[in-house]
Write an enzyme that holds these catalytic residues in place. Structure first.
Site, short mmCIF file in Angstrom:
data_model
loop_
_atom_site.label_atom_id
_atom_site.label_comp_id
_atom_site.label_asym_id
_atom_site.label_seq_id
_atom_site.Cartn_x
_atom_site.Cartn_y
_atom_site.Cartn_z
N LYS A 1 12.51 23.86 -32.33
CA LYS A 1 11.13 23.72 -33.14
C LYS A 1 10.68 24.72 -33.95
O LYS A 1 10.15 24.57 -34.95
CB LYS A 1 9.99 23.39 -32.00
CG LYS A 1 10.52 21.90 -31.36
CD LYS A 1 9.75 21.45 -30.35
CE LYS A 1 10.76 20.18 -29.92
NZ LYS A 1 12.11 20.71 -29.70
N GLU B 1 -0.16 25.58 -30.47
CA GLU B 1 -0.57 24.62 -31.45
C GLU B 1 -2.22 24.33 -30.65
O GLU B 1 -2.47 24.10 -29.60
CB GLU B 1 0.30 23.59 -31.62
CG GLU B 1 1.35 23.67 -32.27
CD GLU B 1 2.26 22.50 -32.54
OE1 GLU B 1 1.95 21.45 -31.74
OE2 GLU B 1 3.08 22.52 -33.38
N HIS C 1 6.39 10.28 -21.46
CA HIS C 1 7.34 10.83 -22.60
C HIS C 1 8.46 9.73 -22.83
O HIS C 1 9.48 10.12 -23.56
CB HIS C 1 7.89 12.00 -22.52
CG HIS C 1 6.64 13.09 -22.53
ND1 HIS C 1 5.80 13.29 -23.56
CD2 HIS C 1 6.12 13.76 -21.61
CE1 HIS C 1 5.03 14.13 -23.35
NE2 HIS C 1 4.99 14.57 -22.08
N ARG D 1 19.49 11.73 -34.87
CA ARG D 1 20.21 10.82 -34.33
C ARG D 1 19.83 9.17 -34.60
O ARG D 1 18.79 9.38 -35.12
CB ARG D 1 20.53 10.83 -32.93
CG ARG D 1 18.97 10.68 -32.21
CD ARG D 1 19.06 10.61 -30.60
NE ARG D 1 17.53 10.19 -30.17
CZ ARG D 1 16.60 10.86 -29.88
NH1 ARG D 1 16.74 12.25 -30.27
NH2 ARG D 1 15.47 10.54 -29.70
C1 MV4 Z 1 1.56 17.40 -29.19
C2 MV4 Z 1 0.42 16.50 -28.89
C3 MV4 Z 1 -0.82 16.67 -29.00
N1 MV4 Z 1 -0.89 17.98 -29.91
N2 MV4 Z 1 1.39 18.50 -30.08
C4 MV4 Z 1 5.01 15.20 -26.74
C5 MV4 Z 1 6.70 15.38 -26.84
C6 MV4 Z 1 6.78 16.19 -27.91
N3 MV4 Z 1 7.64 15.41 -29.15
C7 MV4 Z 1 5.54 16.66 -28.44
N4 MV4 Z 1 4.39 15.85 -27.91
C8 MV4 Z 1 3.21 15.81 -28.15
N5 MV4 Z 1 2.87 17.18 -28.92
C9 MV4 Z 1 0.14 18.70 -30.13
N6 MV4 Z 1 -0.24 19.70 -31.06
C10 MV4 Z 1 0.78 15.51 -27.91
C11 MV4 Z 1 2.09 15.09 -27.53
C12 MV4 Z 1 2.28 13.97 -26.77
C13 MV4 Z 1 2.96 13.09 -27.07
C14 MV4 Z 1 3.71 12.83 -28.50
C15 MV4 Z 1 4.41 11.82 -28.87
C16 MV4 Z 1 4.54 10.57 -28.05
C17 MV4 Z 1 3.87 10.68 -26.81
C18 MV4 Z 1 3.17 11.69 -26.18
C19 MV4 Z 1 2.65 12.00 -24.98
C20 MV4 Z 1 2.11 12.92 -24.55
C21 MV4 Z 1 2.03 13.85 -25.59
#
Ligand code: MV4
Length: 481
Positions: free
Chosen positions: A115, A199, A234, A291
């Site tokens: 990341k 973040e 997730h 992917r």
């Molecule tokens: C976040 C967020 C809120 N704020 N970043 C979850 C997995 C990863 N792909 C990034 N994720 C998140 N990043 C910030 N700055 C909330 C999530 C997140 C989330 C993102 C997408 C789909 C489902 C989720 C469930 C919980 C938290």
């Protein structure tokens, strides 16, 4: 490309083979001992056993798969999703062995798999990012200072993480140092890399991703968005395209941002750029998945393209023949992931023998699966049975068709998430489009699902009684006459 090997199993192996067959390309299946009689093996022109049931003794053995591919004169390998699909070393190994990896170059996989490296790659492209730091933080004290600047709540993320692993929310300043220490130690043991970054935490976002495709002739196109906010721990549950919150302007803006992300890592093939969208419709780049994704069918239905066909053509060195301005969204598509899990019991895996397995059929219904009646569900792999996909002219049509298709999907021998999918499709928040990534946590309880099922049973009993009484009347007519 005359022959491709599919380094995967289940529904996605069959999905890829269908397109290969359509294109006149021969297919090779690989399988573990647990999958000897699996449908993906019988669907292929040739097949080869690559090892024991556990995936680290079969589907994850890149060397072994390449050895077999060479023996069978395979020209290309499609990795599907999961397993070796985002393994940069495997992509490189294919290249070294003169086999085309149907996917991006190892350099792009490596860059986007980290990341911090991804943030670094896009930094000159003016992509909106969540406020925070784009470098590894290792000292808990340093994190506290950063947090004070951006304001609470903050989210600590592992650079090597994915799928929510190694993430920690910090609400109050006093907890920062302790949570940092935990995140670092978790990341070290899970990924062998303790780098974390910080973040601002977006509290109620939607998760919206853009499908992109890039060829080796400098064409990069986007194929609109997928709304993936309905997830549980997730794990995505329901996906749809298009998203009901994007305006054409915002869609275009996010599409162009996604194209820039793909360009920043010199992308090739099909990829997905993930964004968070906050309640004021600000969007932020999260990460790129290098992917073909599980939920790709909803994009295929609304755009009218076969994404696997385009992946193969791009891998052969062809240019994408479509122009961005020719792409239009047509209708609305929904996908429900049908898992062999018990929604009444904390979604525990429910494996067994599929004594009954009958899929719904009809216009606007697509089922991508790798199972059939009588099969045992192996315990070794992901418990996803199938993807139930519906397509309609409008969102409401797709939702109503999904409910009908769920009712016509008959599975016995394992508990499934079909009833849970119906719960989502009948929920006011889902129907109105007013939801975020917390939908399941906020609205779902087994009790509500149970209440819905009982209500349904009562209605069914009443309908049966009514039909019975009416039949009785009809029968009596000639008698009383
Ligand atoms: C976040 C967020 C809120 N704020 N970043 C979850 C997995 C990863 N792909 C990034 N994720 C998140 N990043 C910030 N700055 C909330 C999530 C997140 C989330 C993102 C997408 C789909 C489902 C989720 C469930 C919980 C938290």
């Amino acid at each position: 490309m005359k022959k491709i090997l599919i380094a995967n199993r289940g529904e996605i192996a069959i999905r890829v083979m269908k397109t290969a067959k359509k294109m006149g390309i021969k297919t090779v299946a690989v399988y573990s001992e647990a999958d000897r009689n699996a449908p993906h093996v019988r669907f292929a022109d040739e097949s080869v056993c690559i090892g024991e049931a556990p995936s680290n003794k079969s589907y994850l053995l890149g060397d072994k798969i390449i050895k077999e591919a060479k023996k069978l004169n395979v020209d290309g390998i499609h990795p599907g999703y999961g397993f070796l699909s985002e393994n940069a070393n495997f992509s490189e190994l294919c290249e070294k062995n003169n086999i085309i990896f149907i996917g991006p170059k190892s350099k792009s996989i490596r860059m986007m798999g980290n990341k911090l490296a991804a943030k670094d790659a896009v930094k000159d492209y003016n992509i909106p990012m969540v406020p925070g730091v784009d470098r590894a933080v290792t000292a808990p004290k340093e994190a506290s200072e950063i947090a004070r600047e951006i304001g609470f709540p903050i989210l600590i993320k592992a650079s090597a993480g994915g799928g929510g692993k190694g993430m920690r929310i910090v609400e109050h300043e006093k907890d920062t140092e302790e949570q940092m220490a935990r995140a670092i130690s978790e990341a070290t043991s899970a990924f062998g890399d303790g780098s974390v970054f910080v973040e601002k935490y977006i509290t109620s976002p939607r998760h919206i991703e853009i499908q992109v495709l890039a060829d080796s002739h400098e064409n990069v196109l986007h194929f609109f968005e997928r709304e993936c906010s309905i997830q549980r721990r997730h794990q995505k549950v329901v996906e749809e395209a298009p998203s009901s919150i994007l305006t054409p302007e915002l869609r275009e803006e996010m599409g162009q941002a996604a194209i820039k992300v793909a360009k920043s890592c010199d992308y090739l093939g099909a990829g997905t750029v993930e964004f968070l969208v906050d309640s004021n419709l600000n969007f932020y780049f999260l990460e790129m998945n290098t992917r073909l994704q599980v939920e790709h069918p909803v994009t295929e239905l609304i755009s009218g393209v076969d994404l696997v066909e385009l992946q193969i053509k791009i891998a052969r060195g062809e240019a994408i023949s479509i122009k961005q301005e020719d792409l239009k969204i047509n209708g609305h598509a929904l996908e429900l992931r049908v898992y062999a899990e018990d929604p009444m019991n904390d979604f525990l895996p429910s494996v067994g023998n599929l004594s009954t397995y009958k899929i719904p059929v009809g216009e606007g219904i697509r089922v991508d699966d790798g199972f059939e009646e009588g099969m045992d569900i192996p315990i070794y792999y992901d418990p996803m049975l199938s993807k139930l996909i519906t397509y309609g002219k409008t969102r409401n049509e797709a939702i109503q068709l999904m409910i009908k298709a769920i009712d016509n999907y008959k599975v016995e021998g394992a508990k499934t998430t079909l009833s849970f999918g119906k719960f989502v499709c009948q929920h006011e928040a889902f129907i109105s489009g007013n939801f975020d990534t917390h939908f399941v946590k906020n609205y779902y309880t087994p009790e509500k699902l149970q209440a819905g099922l009982e209500e349904e049973a009562k209605i069914a009993a009443l309908v049966a009684l009514k039909i019975y009484l009416e039949d009785q009347k009809k029968l009596r007519v000639p008698l009383t006459n």
